[in-house]
Design an enzyme around this catalytic site. Structure first.
Site, mmCIF file in Angstrom:
data_model
loop_
_atom_site.group_PDB
_atom_site.id
_atom_site.type_symbol
_atom_site.label_atom_id
_atom_site.label_comp_id
_atom_site.label_asym_id
_atom_site.label_seq_id
_atom_site.Cartn_x
_atom_site.Cartn_y
_atom_site.Cartn_z
ATOM 1 N N LYS A 43 7.021 -0.189 7.097
ATOM 2 C CA LYS A 43 6.503 1.114 6.682
ATOM 3 C C LYS A 43 7.669 2.082 6.539
ATOM 4 O O LYS A 43 8.490 2.218 7.452
ATOM 5 C CB LYS A 43 5.509 1.639 7.721
ATOM 6 C CG LYS A 43 4.860 2.960 7.336
ATOM 7 C CD LYS A 43 3.757 3.338 8.323
ATOM 8 C CE LYS A 43 3.067 4.625 7.902
ATOM 9 N NZ LYS A 43 1.951 4.964 8.833
ATOM 10 N N ASP A 77 -7.298 9.105 12.227
ATOM 11 C CA ASP A 77 -7.164 9.006 10.772
ATOM 12 C C ASP A 77 -7.897 7.749 10.302
ATOM 13 O O ASP A 77 -7.339 6.907 9.592
ATOM 14 C CB ASP A 77 -5.677 8.956 10.388
ATOM 15 C CG ASP A 77 -5.451 9.289 8.922
ATOM 16 O OD1 ASP A 77 -6.368 9.842 8.282
ATOM 17 O OD2 ASP A 77 -4.360 8.998 8.398
ATOM 18 N N ALA A 117 3.781 7.741 3.580
ATOM 19 C CA ALA A 117 4.665 6.573 3.578
ATOM 20 C C ALA A 117 4.067 5.464 2.722
ATOM 21 O O ALA A 117 2.926 5.571 2.244
ATOM 22 C CB ALA A 117 4.874 6.081 5.013
ATOM 23 N N GLN A 118 4.850 4.412 2.540
ATOM 24 C CA GLN A 118 4.340 3.222 1.869
ATOM 25 C C GLN A 118 4.781 1.982 2.636
ATOM 26 O O GLN A 118 5.705 2.043 3.446
ATOM 27 C CB GLN A 118 4.785 3.161 0.418
ATOM 28 C CG GLN A 118 6.267 2.983 0.182
ATOM 29 C CD GLN A 118 6.610 3.155 -1.296
ATOM 30 O OE1 GLN A 118 6.115 4.049 -1.960
ATOM 31 N NE2 GLN A 118 7.490 2.299 -1.805
ATOM 32 N N VAL A 119 4.091 0.872 2.377
ATOM 33 C CA VAL A 119 4.261 -0.347 3.169
ATOM 34 C C VAL A 119 4.662 -1.506 2.272
ATOM 35 O O VAL A 119 4.088 -1.690 1.185
ATOM 36 C CB VAL A 119 2.944 -0.670 3.920
ATOM 37 C CG1 VAL A 119 3.063 -2.003 4.651
ATOM 38 C CG2 VAL A 119 2.593 0.442 4.893
ATOM 39 N N ALA A 150 0.857 -1.184 0.000
ATOM 40 C CA ALA A 150 0.000 0.000 0.000
ATOM 41 C C ALA A 150 0.889 1.228 0.000
ATOM 42 O O ALA A 150 2.011 1.204 0.524
ATOM 43 C CB ALA A 150 -0.915 0.003 1.234
ATOM 44 N N ALA A 206 0.546 5.559 0.568
ATOM 45 C CA ALA A 206 -0.305 6.690 0.930
ATOM 46 C C ALA A 206 0.503 7.978 0.827
ATOM 47 O O ALA A 206 1.593 8.004 0.256
ATOM 48 C CB ALA A 206 -0.869 6.497 2.338
ATOM 49 N N SER A 207 -0.030 9.040 1.386
ATOM 50 C CA SER A 207 0.562 10.363 1.193
ATOM 51 C C SER A 207 1.900 10.527 1.897
ATOM 52 O O SER A 207 2.797 11.206 1.401
ATOM 53 C CB SER A 207 -0.405 11.435 1.693
ATOM 54 O OG SER A 207 -0.716 11.216 3.065
#
Length: 552
Positions: free
Chosen positions: A152, A287, A136-138, A131, A133-134
């Site tokens: 992450k 969030d 970080a990424q995983v 995944a 996102a704005s």
């Protein structure tokens, strides 16, 4: 005041929105000649891809603009009552399907972080992002001891990109606060500051790991929420490693239905989970968009359990705000609008001179129409808009410390609308709040506070004689100081009194001396005995002045 960098950023924002056809999203632009000219003279207007849908254009524009705009899109994506379906579907990709950064940068960050080859840290590492996102990424990985984890990683150079947009927000907030009549009441600068703090906190993955550990401790063995475990030995400021969870994404309605999940119980558990975080533990996930929430497919179908991820933004409240909010919610659920009005005054959210009866009537007019209606028939966006307009009439100030809670409430309402539109939010939340208030102010609360205080009392008890002696000594010292202060005050008063008397005597003596002198100079011209009177007055005045000098 506009600075060159901020103006350049504003121009870039304008270019990106033009490139992605914001005139299609806002049709009224075409009716204003000046705005049409601004479109035509922008080179990007002639380079846009007309094959994309308006939803894709908006998503790509927000992605291009960076983290702050992506977060705005994430919030919008949960509000299908406010957006057309095609736009909501496209924005939902911003929750975890943002364009990932290159694999080479991923490897560079990890090797720099651990100061060793990646193969020595992980037995397996998937270079494809699970995944993105704005912030970080995983990536999925496996440790050498066989544990399956997710890694992450914060995006490179993200702080600089965020700060550019924060500076633009501060610029507009300062302009609003300075020149808009509502600026002082809405506290735009403080709101931006809260937003900036939340973003900076989200960039520190050690802080996020701590948030995760606290939330996991709060919900240990809970049937409501499961929180993954942090792998601390591999967690750093820019890299976080945690247990890999498996569940059904909360937005995958088809998979949830196939699994036989009870949607009514799922929605009610979601409401209870939120209120438990806010009021029982005063530590809540702020969030909660669908990209951060999964459903445990191993939990009972009639009592499904949530799984949460991404703990970068967490909210807390002061004890006073927490108490006032609980009482406000409870009074609201009981339709006790007078109590709601009184609480707003007592908490100083509205001025002390507010007329309770008038404020009560205004609140009733906004709240009463939405009772006994399922969530599918209620627009919280419209409700909040009406509530803010009402608050404006009574000079209610925005509470910056509650902004995260308001944002979370909008996410929760959007999620509830998606899962179970017939949810009765009031009936679900009211019993929980009544229990919480009873625990806070009832006899059980008294016993709980006593129980918590006993260890401190036992620790302090041996020190009581020494503390008592010190207290008595301090009281005696303060008494002596008080007596000395009174003596000094008395002496000062006496000096002031004497000084006042001396001034009066000086004025009197001077007046007599001047009067006598005038009579002596004028006596031969007018009255026979005037010189004698002048002599007497002059002598008297001179005598008073001499005595005054001698007594000074």
């Amino acid at each position: 005041m506009f600075y060159p960098r901020q103006l350049f950023r504003l121009y870039n924002i304008h270019r990106i929105f033009v490139r992605h056809g914001f005139d299609q999203l806002l049709p009224f632009v075409r009716h204003y000649p000046l705005l049409r000219v601004l479109l035509w003279i922008t080179p990007d207007y002639w380079q846009r891809d007309l094959s994309l849908s308006r939803g894709e254009h908006l998503r790509l524009a927000l992605e291009s603009l960076g983290p702050i705009f992506i977060k705005f899109g994430q919030i919008l994506s949960t509000r299908r009552d406010l957006l057309p379906d095609d736009i909501a579907e496209s924005l939902a990709r911003l929750q975890d399907k943002v364009q990932p950064f290159p694999t080479e940068q991923v490897y560079d960050i990890l090797q720099t972080t651990y100061q060793k080859p990646l193969s020595q840290v992980f037995a397996q590492f998937d270079h494809h992002a699970l995944a993105a996102a704005s912030i970080a990424q995983v990536h999925a990985a496996v440790l050498h001891d066989g544990r399956k984890v997710v890694v992450k990683i914060v995006r490179p150079n993200i702080l600089l990109k965020i700060q550019k947009d924060i500076n633009v927000l501060y610029m507009f907030a300062n302009l609003l606060q300075r020149y808009w009549s509502e600026g002082k009441r809405l506290h735009p600068v403080e709101v931006v500051a809260e937003f900036e703090k939340a973003l900076h906190d989200e960039l520190d993955l050690m802080r996020e790991a701590g948030n995760c550990a606290i939330l996991k401790r709060n919900f240990t063995d809970s049937p409501l929420l499961y929180v993954p475990e942090v792998i601390w030995e591999y967690t750093r400021q820019k890299v976080m490693v945690m247990e890999r969870i498996h569940g059904i994404p909360v937005r995958d309605m088809a998979a949830l239905k196939k699994h036989g999940i009870n949607f009514k119980a799922l929605a009610e558990n979601g409401v209870e989970t939120f209120f438990t975080q806010v009021f029982k533990y005063n530590f809540f996930h702020a969030d909660m968009h669908p990209g951060n929430i999964f459903i445990d497919d191993k939990s009972p179908k009639n009592n499904p359990r949530y799984i949460a991820v991404d703990f970068g933004i967490m909210g807390t409240l002061s004890r006073e705000d927490q108490h006032y909010l609980a009482e406000n919610f409870l009074a609201f659920f009981r339709r006790d609008y007078r109590r709601v009005a009184e609480l707003h005054v007592h908490s100083e959210w509205v001025p002390a001179h507010t007329r309770i009866e008038e404020f009560e009537g205004a609140i009733r007019s906004v709240c009463e129409p939405i009772f006994n209606r399922p969530i599918k028939e209620i627009s919280f966006g419209l409700f909040l808009l009406n509530l803010f307009q009402t608050a404006r009439r009574f000079d209610m100030e925005v509470q910056p410390q509650l902004v995260l809670l308001q944002k979370t409430l909008l996410n929760i309402e959007g999620l509830g609308r998606q899962l179970y539109p017939d949810l009765d939010l009031w009936t679900t939340a009211k019993p929980f709040l009544e229990r919480w208030m009873k625990e806070q102010i009832g006899f059980s609360a008294f016993l709980h506070n006593m129980k918590n205080s006993v260890p401190q009392w036992l620790e302090t008890l041996p020190l009581v004689p020494e503390l008592s002696r010190a207290a008595l000594s301090q009281i005696q010292h303060q008494h002596q100081q008080h007596k000395q202060t009174l003596k000094e005050i008395k002496a000062l008063r006496q000096e002031l009194r004497q000084g006042k008397q001396q001034k009066i005597r000086a004025l009197l003596g001077g007046a007599l001396l001047i009067s006598g002198s005038l009579m002596l100079s004028m006596g031969n011209l007018y009255v026979y005995n005037l010189p004698l009177l002048g002599t007497v007055l002059s002598v008297a005045g001179a005598t008073i002045l001499v005595l005054n000098l001698l007594t000074n």
